[in-house]
Design a protein around this motif. Structure first.
Motif, PDB file in Angstrom:
ATOM      1  N   SER A  42       0.823  -1.170   0.251  1.00 41.06           N
ATOM      2  CA  SER A  42      -0.032  -0.033   0.015  1.00 41.06           C
ATOM      3  C   SER A  42       0.868   1.263   0.147  1.00 41.06           C
ATOM      4  O   SER A  42       1.933   1.320   0.469  1.00 41.06           O
ATOM      5  CB  SER A  42      -0.979  -0.043   1.231  1.00 41.06           C
ATOM      6  OG  SER A  42      -1.739  -0.981   1.223  1.00 41.06           O
ATOM      7  N   ASN A  70      -1.976  12.847  -0.655  1.00 38.88           N
ATOM      8  CA  ASN A  70      -3.226  12.182  -0.602  1.00 38.88           C
ATOM      9  C   ASN A  70      -3.313  11.843   0.921  1.00 38.88           C
ATOM     10  O   ASN A  70      -3.876  10.679   1.195  1.00 38.88           O
ATOM     11  CB  ASN A  70      -2.828  10.943  -1.439  1.00 38.88           C
ATOM     12  CG  ASN A  70      -4.273  10.051  -1.643  1.00 38.88           C
ATOM     13  OD1 ASN A  70      -5.361  10.746  -1.818  1.00 38.88           O
ATOM     14  ND2 ASN A  70      -4.235   8.859  -1.918  1.00 38.88           N
ATOM     15  N   TRP A  84      -4.644   5.257   2.603  1.00 40.81           N
ATOM     16  CA  TRP A  84      -3.601   4.500   1.670  1.00 40.81           C
ATOM     17  C   TRP A  84      -4.350   3.767   0.678  1.00 40.81           C
ATOM     18  O   TRP A  84      -5.461   3.403   0.386  1.00 40.81           O
ATOM     19  CB  TRP A  84      -3.336   3.315   2.642  1.00 40.81           C
ATOM     20  CG  TRP A  84      -2.325   3.955   3.603  1.00 40.81           C
ATOM     21  CD1 TRP A  84      -2.777   4.255   4.870  1.00 40.81           C
ATOM     22  CD2 TRP A  84      -0.822   3.903   4.083  1.00 40.81           C
ATOM     23  NE1 TRP A  84      -1.735   4.597   5.844  1.00 40.81           N
ATOM     24  CE2 TRP A  84      -0.842   4.549   4.821  1.00 40.81           C
ATOM     25  CE3 TRP A  84       0.026   3.563   2.894  1.00 40.81           C
ATOM     26  CZ2 TRP A  84       0.543   4.583   5.518  1.00 40.81           C
ATOM     27  CZ3 TRP A  84       1.394   3.767   3.259  1.00 40.81           C
ATOM     28  CH2 TRP A  84       1.624   4.261   4.836  1.00 40.81           C
ATOM     29  N   ASP A  85      -3.617   3.388  -0.617  1.00 40.75           N
ATOM     30  CA  ASP A  85      -4.028   2.976  -1.825  1.00 40.75           C
ATOM     31  C   ASP A  85      -3.132   1.691  -2.174  1.00 40.75           C
ATOM     32  O   ASP A  85      -2.192   1.619  -2.011  1.00 40.75           O
ATOM     33  CB  ASP A  85      -3.944   3.928  -3.284  1.00 40.75           C
ATOM     34  CG  ASP A  85      -4.896   5.082  -3.060  1.00 40.75           C
ATOM     35  OD1 ASP A  85      -5.985   4.921  -2.733  1.00 40.75           O
ATOM     36  OD2 ASP A  85      -4.440   6.111  -3.368  1.00 40.75           O
ATOM     37  N   CYS A 101       0.731   5.578   0.483  1.00 40.27           N
ATOM     38  CA  CYS A 101       0.124   6.819   1.020  1.00 40.27           C
ATOM     39  C   CYS A 101       1.122   8.058   0.534  1.00 40.27           C
ATOM     40  O   CYS A 101       2.113   8.156   1.008  1.00 40.27           O
ATOM     41  CB  CYS A 101       0.138   6.960   2.394  1.00 40.27           C
ATOM     42  SG  CYS A 101      -0.838   8.655   3.045  1.00 40.27           S
TER      43      CYS A 101
END
Length: 372
Positions: free
Chosen positions: A278, A284, A289-290, A280
């Protein structure tokens, strides 16, 4: 591509089952024989593997059908078995750590160089999609310049599940030398080699109680530190904080986090081949978190992929889970324990190149490469 490997396993303890799930499916790797000091254990393993013979250790080392020894003995025997295999003209791939000490490990690497054989060493978990995707994110600039990392492994102790945990609590064991190779190998893969360390260590109990198996209730003396923490100074300038414990209960934090100027990464448990990465990004933080899609590494890998990688390496090309890397990882850990004893920063005398990255690759692709 490299030459196929004919494998003989020495050591048929608990870890062998994980390798046996993978080895039959790997390209350019064929299991020929197994051996153990307890021949009955070897016979039990061989009985479940088609075409595999149970031998004594001496017989396996002398067997002309075996060109590579998979060394799954206890850590105290790693160097001895490796040296005997090398003396017999065989490649060696061992479980971690490479040896009990860097002095022992150096004799193994020197003997292998003189004999012209390869040395490989676990963990090969760093070749899976988890660590390799995180590395790809770093190498492609997703987090900017790496600044720091944290790596945490805490457990109340392996005696809770392992029926014979004695070797975890004597020199050569402990949380650092047992679990540390996964974390230090991952940190070196992600951030490069380590130039110096500073550490501290402690232990909370003088004995441990076995929690399962025929020895349940028996106590085991503890003669080493069971909680080790420290800072690794990478040659790149990045700083990694390491916590390895057989004393604590659990952690809610990510096993490894990497922090850069532009973003932070969470990295999956390096004891496994897969897991979500993940990110971040700086802009952002409010969103959070992506997930980072898998972008590198051996897909659906398991223990033994380091052997396949060794088999597929071209002559003159270093395989990824190599002895030089394993030596550096052991040197980092040994230096950390020495720093804890001395109460001062300690330089790490060795270095190692980051292994080549692993492109996103499936077993099918490996098989095609091996036969093309």
């Amino acid at each position: 591509m490299g030459e196929p490997l004919n494998i003989g396993i020495i050591g048929c303890g608990a870890i062998v089952a994980q390798y046996l799930k993978t080895l039959p499916h790997l390209p350019s790797v064929t299991l020929r024989a197994v051996a153990d000091l307890d021949l009955a254990r070897a016979e039990a393993v061989a009985a479940e593997q088609e075409g595999v013979r149970a031998l004594t250790v001496d017989e396996l080392l002398a067997d002309p059908e075996v060109d590579t020894v998979l060394n799954l003995t206890i850590p105290a025997a790693h160097a001895e078995i490796a040296l005997r295999a090398i003396a017999a003209g065989k490649n060696v791939y061992g479980e971690k750590p490479l040896a009990m000490t860097t002095d022992e490990a150096r004799t193994v690497l020197d003997a292998a160089e003189k004999a012209g054989v390869r040395v490989g060493c676990a963990p090969d978990t760093v070749l899976g999609t988890g660590i390799q995707t995180a590395r790809h994110a770093i190498d492609t600039g997703m987090i900017g310049r790496p600044i720091s990392a944290s790596a945490t492994m805490v457990t109340p102790g392996h005696e809770r599940w392992h029926p014979n945990p004695d070797f975890y609590y004597v020199p050569g064991g402990g949380p650092l030398l047992d679990m540390g190779p996964y974390y230090v190998s991952a940190l070196v893969t992600l951030l490069g080699p380590v130039s110096s360390v500073i550490g501290a260590a402690s232990h909370t109990r003088a004995e441990r109680t076995i929690g399962s198996g025929p020895r349940e209730g028996e106590t085991v003396p503890v003669t080493i530190d069971t909680h080790v923490t420290g800072v690794l100074v990478h040659e790149s300038g990045a700083l990694s904080t390491l916590i390895m414990s057989f004393d604590a209960v659990q952690t809610r934090s990510s096993n490894i986090e990497i922090h850069g100027e532009l973003a932070s990464l969470t990295v999956p448990d390096p004891n496994y081949f897969e897991g979500e990465v993940s990110i971040c990004a700086l802009g952002n933080r409010e969103v959070g978190w992506d997930a980072v899609p898998s972008s590198a590494g051996y897909i659906d890998a398991g223990r033994g992929y380091g052997l396949a990688d060794m088999a597929l390496a071209s002559p003159g090309e270093e395989h990824r889970a190599n002895g030089t890397l394993a030596f550096h990882v052991l040197d980092v850990m040994e230096s950390l324990l020495r720093s804890a004893e001395q109460g001062a920063s300690v330089p790490v005398r060795s270095t190692a190149a980051r292994p080549r990255p692993v492109p996103l690759t499936s077993l099918t692709e490996l098989l095609e490469d091996a036969t093309s």
